[in-house]
Design a protein around this motif. Sequence first.
Motif, short mmCIF file in Angstrom:
data_model
loop_
_atom_site.label_atom_id
_atom_site.label_comp_id
_atom_site.label_asym_id
_atom_site.label_seq_id
_atom_site.Cartn_x
_atom_site.Cartn_y
_atom_site.Cartn_z
N ILE A 66 0.84 -1.20 0.00
CA ILE A 66 0.00 0.00 0.00
C ILE A 66 0.88 1.25 0.00
O ILE A 66 0.64 2.20 -0.75
N GLU A 67 1.92 1.23 0.84
CA GLU A 67 2.84 2.39 0.88
C GLU A 67 3.46 2.62 -0.50
O GLU A 67 3.57 3.75 -0.97
N GLU A 68 3.84 1.52 -1.14
CA GLU A 68 4.44 1.63 -2.47
C GLU A 68 3.45 2.17 -3.48
O GLU A 68 3.79 2.99 -4.33
N ALA A 69 2.20 1.68 -3.40
CA ALA A 69 1.17 2.13 -4.33
C ALA A 69 0.90 3.63 -4.15
O ALA A 69 0.76 4.36 -5.13
N LEU A 70 0.84 4.08 -2.89
CA LEU A 70 0.62 5.50 -2.61
C LEU A 70 1.77 6.33 -3.17
O LEU A 70 1.58 7.41 -3.74
N TRP A 71 2.97 5.78 -3.05
CA TRP A 71 4.15 6.46 -3.57
C TRP A 71 4.08 6.55 -5.10
O TRP A 71 4.40 7.58 -5.69
N ARG A 72 3.61 5.47 -5.73
CA ARG A 72 3.49 5.47 -7.18
C ARG A 72 2.44 6.46 -7.65
O ARG A 72 2.60 7.07 -8.71
N ILE A 73 1.39 6.64 -6.86
CA ILE A 73 0.38 7.65 -7.22
C ILE A 73 1.03 9.03 -7.22
O ILE A 73 0.85 9.83 -8.13
#
Length: 111
Positions: A66-73
């Motif tokens: 989730i942290e990675e996905a938020l970072w990718r956003i």
Amino acid sequence: MDENHFKDALLRKRGELVGSGGIKPLQASMENNTRQGDMADQASGNNEVHIQLKLKATDAKILQAIEEALWRIEKGSYGLCRDCGEPIAQARLNAIPWTRVCISCKEKQNS
Ligand SMILES: [Zn+2]
């Protein structure tokens, strides 16, 4: 691509995991590093790793994703497969907003 929709879903899921695990999100705890004195009362060992270990392994993995996905956003690369770089199907993102790879790469991993 409605990234805000996915961001909401990710933040909500993160809240669930963090709530059940009784820990703060990594980002928030890093921001709080300057005020560690306040937190010392609550946690004897102010240790990020220590706290992470309390999470169930699966939850910790999802939280990380989730942290990675938020970072990718934030970076504008959300929804692209980590392995092949192709866009991930919207339906797949709806089901698992924190997924890193498209369905065909996922199947390759499993085979
Ligand atoms: Zn792929």
